[in-house]
Design an enzyme around this catalytic site. Structure first.
Site, short mmCIF file in Angstrom:
data_model
loop_
_atom_site.label_atom_id
_atom_site.label_comp_id
_atom_site.label_asym_id
_atom_site.label_seq_id
_atom_site.Cartn_x
_atom_site.Cartn_y
_atom_site.Cartn_z
N LEU A 506 1.22 -5.09 -3.56
CA LEU A 506 0.53 -4.29 -3.53
C LEU A 506 0.48 -3.15 -3.14
O LEU A 506 0.22 -1.89 -3.61
CB LEU A 506 -1.05 -4.74 -3.83
CG LEU A 506 -1.64 -5.86 -4.54
CD1 LEU A 506 -2.51 -6.40 -4.50
CD2 LEU A 506 -2.05 -6.25 -5.82
N VAL A 508 1.28 -1.29 1.22
CA VAL A 508 2.04 -1.70 2.34
C VAL A 508 1.26 -0.91 3.42
O VAL A 508 0.98 0.32 3.18
CB VAL A 508 3.49 -1.55 2.88
CG1 VAL A 508 4.44 -1.38 4.40
CG2 VAL A 508 4.42 -2.12 2.11
N GLY A 509 0.51 -1.35 4.89
CA GLY A 509 -0.35 -1.00 5.80
C GLY A 509 0.40 -1.21 7.41
O GLY A 509 1.45 -1.99 6.87
N GLY A 510 -0.37 -0.63 7.97
CA GLY A 510 0.49 -0.55 9.07
C GLY A 510 -0.04 -1.81 9.91
O GLY A 510 1.10 -2.75 10.64
N PHE A 511 -0.98 -2.83 9.21
CA PHE A 511 -1.25 -4.41 9.42
C PHE A 511 -0.16 -4.99 8.65
O PHE A 511 0.70 -6.10 9.76
CB PHE A 511 -2.69 -4.50 9.22
CG PHE A 511 -3.05 -6.33 9.48
CD1 PHE A 511 -2.78 -6.72 10.69
CD2 PHE A 511 -2.61 -7.16 8.42
CE1 PHE A 511 -3.00 -7.79 10.63
CE2 PHE A 511 -2.73 -8.38 8.84
CZ PHE A 511 -3.42 -8.72 9.84
N GLY A 512 0.43 -4.54 8.08
CA GLY A 512 1.15 -5.59 7.43
C GLY A 512 2.15 -5.04 5.26
O GLY A 512 0.99 -4.34 5.12
N VAL A 514 0.54 -6.43 1.40
CA VAL A 514 -0.57 -6.78 1.12
C VAL A 514 0.27 -7.11 -0.17
O VAL A 514 0.60 -6.71 -1.29
CB VAL A 514 -2.15 -6.05 0.68
CG1 VAL A 514 -2.61 -6.31 -0.19
CG2 VAL A 514 -2.05 -5.69 2.01
N ASP A 624 -11.99 4.60 9.78
CA ASP A 624 -10.64 4.61 8.46
C ASP A 624 -10.88 5.04 7.24
O ASP A 624 -10.59 4.93 6.64
CB ASP A 624 -9.66 4.04 9.02
CG ASP A 624 -8.46 4.17 8.34
OD1 ASP A 624 -7.27 5.58 8.69
OD2 ASP A 624 -7.39 3.52 8.69
#
Length: 838
Positions: A506, A508-512, A514, A624
């Site tokens: 779905l 991609v973010g800083g955490f990882g 999705v 954020d």
């Protein structure tokens, strides 16, 4: 003529300096001319034939050697090649473990007896896919040069060439050369959000761009590591925005930790500075634009050297990568302790808003004495993905496994011993878990990451919330008393995502990453998998569970559960079918939202933020707020997401929380950015930017636009103050918004974007005004319908003015019952709900 003379002079000095400096001597250096019968001289180096195998081994069956004297080839290194009809490999004896260059040369020579332009090129090492089914067919280029950095951790390196079924592959030349260990540190700064990233030693890198800003082309003869640095002009967004400046290479003073291997003198002795783009505002940015693959993450290295200042602290500027601020108020002389001293900085970034473009910009700091900015050099390197590939998903896993199986048989013995030890350790761990669960002296079970207050989350609890349905023994952590949500086994997560199938990705973010997942009961969920190489993941994992476990609101994304097995950090949320708000505003082919839909979405997000600020015992600041963190369910109901950066607000005896600046550039509260003092009004400012995005359907920052339009908050405010917001709004909305509704919306956004936090409204006030703007829109629509469909003409019905200073939503609403908020709102607007009359 003067510019050309300057470049020639710089090159002349560069040769003198280069010749007088000690070049780096690699321990491993293999230069192979494939298929050649004699040595080949190329760029000042001697490539030996691959038939000369003293320190490397060519393993091939059915290969064909083809050599030609085709002088139309780009250079001598491309005049011979080796053709492979079966999987083949070059195996190199490595004397010094660590990072190595792997450089590959390809040119489909004619008259070889094969259609080389159609031959798919697939190249892999033991652990990485370097090239995947590349063909020259339908390509404008006549040759291909690829440069990689691979960390070799064994005594050998195997480079494998894998033909597709019933096809062939080929190679003209290969380089395997040691790289200094300090060239690529293990850590860099991830920009989304700004947190440390570690693990670069575990990945492979591919050089995509390497630029000498403001200077000439540098060939391997001018670089101690054999690199090529091209000129930057063709990547400038506006050529006239930059002017090249230079200094004598002899004046460059390398500090400790930076050497000629970091970048040659000629890179630091030339730069692009701000030129004359013929714009009214001189505080513009110089921007370079690059095409990248949006499915990969990139290492971006920026090289600086202050060769323009006459005194210390004169040059202060900002550096941007895409919409993120990479370095704010960079004072080079302060960083380096002098002028003409090289400095570089590494960042992790991806493309801009999931497009195939990356922007790098420099621009003056508004508080600086001098309106100038420079950049000396730039390197952009692709980082291998989770499949170990630098060219899409790996299609050759079987070959990689076969290659790995050829390792020493002693691994079997070692594996057996380790396996036995692990089994014994597992039994001891189970006994410990059993005893820990029986112990009544411990209030809460031990946990490898969490030390969190225990809050119920009844809305997201499932029948499996206290123990996994499939395996209650897979983890020794019991959640019977924690009520943090359902504890999933990693196998359940794997089953839900089809082993993290990339087709279910779905975002991609800083955490990882999705993924969309399906639980065993058929319920769709969003599964966020932490990146094990990102240090930010642990802190974000803590914060997300801590915040969401004590929050419940219809306009906040619900946390269903999590997994803490196999060193994984996985969070499971309710699935939001329509994704982030941003994707419905720009950058996709999704249908345009109506004005009423946009207002309702803004109202929903405002309700969620208002609850954060007022609904708990102590306020929570999201920190954020942006359009990618406002998600839409199947009915387009907005919910605020991503609480990884959230912070508990100030207590009653405080006015703010002092904390390091975090968030997304373009949405950052300028007061928070300057003073590092966080308040709820920081969220209000960010939400004001969101409102302008919603109206104008464009990003918060767009560095390719003229300087005055780059920042949507600044640009939109100039039009708002003129009362002309209709000139910049989404063309799809033109003529479809009530002027009164637009006016109220613009006034609300303007108040949110006030420079000082004290001048901004609360989220309750913002919510009230947005509700009012929606009612004005619905009233206008209803009157239009009456005017068109009724035989009786009804004159304009004046609306009673509202006192905007009164926070109507703050009237007695429970921190645990969001329905009270809706009841209050309904009471306030009871006279406007039915605009046809009372």
């Amino acid at each position: 003529m003067m510019r050309m003379s300057l470049v020639i002079a710089v090159v002349f000095f560069g040769f003198i300096v280069h010749g007088s400096s000690a070049a780096f001597n690699p321990v491993d250096s293999f230069l192979i001319a494939c298929g050649s019968s004699q040595n080949v001289s190329f760029q000042g180096q001697a490539f030996v034939p691959d038939s000369f195998q003293s320190s490397f081994l060519l393993k091939s069956e059915g290969d064909t050697v083809f050599s030609a004297t085709d002088f139309s080839a780009p250079s001598p290194i491309y005049r011979s090649l080796r053709i492979f009809t079966e999987p083949s490999s070059y195996e190199f004896d490595i004397r010094q473990k660590g990072r190595h260059w792997v450089r590959l040369y390809f040119h489909p020579l004619p008259n070889s007896g094969h259609d080389l332009r159609s031959a798919p090129l697939t190249v892999v090492t033991e652990n990485f896919v370097l090239l995947n089914n590349f063909t020259f067919k339908n390509q404008n280029q006549s040759y291909l040069f690829k440069e990689y950095i691979v960390n070799v951790t064994s005594d050998s390196l195997s480079i494998n060439f894998v033909p597709s079924n019933n096809s062939i592959t080929f190679v003209n030349a290969i380089e395997v050369v040691s790289v200094p260990d300090y060239l690529i540190p293990d850590q860099a700064l991830d920009l989304s959000p700004a947190t440390p990233f570690s693990g670069l030693s575990e990945v492979a890198l591919e050089t995509i761009y390497r630029l000498n800003m403001g200077g000439p082309l540098l060939t391997p003869q001018n670089d101690t590591l054999g690199r090529t640095w091209e000129n930057d002009v063709k990547y400038l967004h506006v050529n006239s925005s930059a002017v090249n400046v230079s200094a004598s290479p002899g004046t460059i003073k390398y500090p400790p930790g930076v050497t000629a291997e970091t970048a040659p003198n000629l890179v630091y002795a030339t730069a692009e500075a701000m030129g004359n783009p013929n714009v009214a505002n001189l505080n513009f940015n110089v921007t370079w634009v690059f095409s990248v693959d949006p499915s990969f993450v990139y290492l971006v290295r920026l090289h600086f050297c202050d060769i323009v200042s006459m005194a210390m602290n004169d040059l202060v500027f900002n550096v941007y990568i895409n919409s993120d601020i990479a370095i704010a108020s960079l004072d080079l002389s302060s960083k380096t302790g002098g002028l003409a001293v090289p400095y570089y900085k590494d960042f992790i970034s991806n493309s801009s808003t999931n497009s195939s473009t990356m922007y790098v910009s420099v621009g003056p700091d508004v508080m600086a004495n001098t309106a100038n900015a420079i950049l000396n050099g730039l390197e952009i390197m692709k980082i291998s993905n989770g499949a170990g590939s630098l060219d899409g998903p790996s299609p050759v896993d079987g070959f990689l496994l076969k290659s790995r199986s050829k390792k020493s048989k002693t691994g079997i013995v070692i594996g057996s011993v380790v396996g036995a030890a692990v089994a014994m350790g597992f039994m001891a761990l189970c006994w410990w878990c059993f005893m820990a669960r029986k112990s009544k002296t411990s209030t809460h079970p031990s946990h490898p990451w969490l030390s969190l207050p225990l809050y119920g989350n009844s809305q997201t609890m499932t029948k499996g919330s206290t123990i996994s349905q499939k395996s209650g023994t897979a983890s020794c952590v019991s959640l019977a008393s924690t009520n943090l949500g359902r504890l999933f086994t990693f196998q359940e997560i794997m089953d839900a995502t089809n082993k993290f199938d990339e087709s279910l990705l779905l975002g991609v973010g800083g955490f990882g990453k999705v993924y969309k997942g399906t639980l065993d009961d058929g319920i769709y969920v969003a599964i966020k998998r932490g990146n094990p190489r990102s240090e930010q993941g642990l802190a974000e994992f803590h914060t997300e569970i801590e915040m969401l476990s004590k929050l419940r609101h219809r306009h906040l994304v619900s946390l269903i559960g999590y997994c803490d097995e196999r060193s994984e950090m996985v969070l499971v949320y309710e699935y939001m079918a329509n994704g982030p708000l941003r994707s419905h505003l720009y950058g996709t082919e999704l249908p345009s939202l109506s004005w009423k839909q946009r207002l309702e979405i803004c109202i929903g997000a405002a309700r969620g933020l208002h609850y954060l600020h007022t609904g708990a015992a102590q306020s929570i600041i999201h920190r954020d707020v942006k359009t990618t963190n406002i998600l839409l369910d199947e009915n387009f109901v907005a919910k605020v997401a991503d609480f990884g950066l959230s912070k508990t607000g100030p207590s009653l005896d405080q006015t703010h929380v002092s904390t390091a600046v975090k968030g997304s550039f373009g949405y950052l509260d300028p007061e928070y950015f300057r003073r590092q003092q966080l308040t709820e009004k920081s969220d209000v400012y960010s939400f004001g930017v969101v409102l302008m995005e919603v109206l104008c359907s464009r990003p918060a920052l767009n560095p390719v636009l003229p300087r005055e339009q780059v920042n949507i908050a600044e640009w939109a405010m100039t039009w708002q103050k003129k009362g002309m917001l209709d000139h910049i709004m989404d063309p799809a909305l033109v003529g479809k918004i009530s002027p009164a509704s637009l006016r109220k919306f613009g006034e609300t956004a303007e108040k949110c974007l006030a420079e000082q936090g004290v001048d901004r409204p609360t989220m309750g006030d913002v919510l009230w005004n947005l509700e009012y703007a929606l009612q004005l829109e619905e009233t206008s629509s209803a009157l239009t319908d009456i005017d068109e469909n009724s035989t009786n003409h009804i004159a304009d019905i004046p609306l009673q003015p509202f006192d905007n200073s009164i926070n109507m939503i703050d009237v007695a609403h429970s921190g645990t019952d969001d329905d009270a908020e809706d009841v209050t709102t309904s009471a306030v607007f009871s006279q406007l709900v039915n605009p046809r009359g009372r």
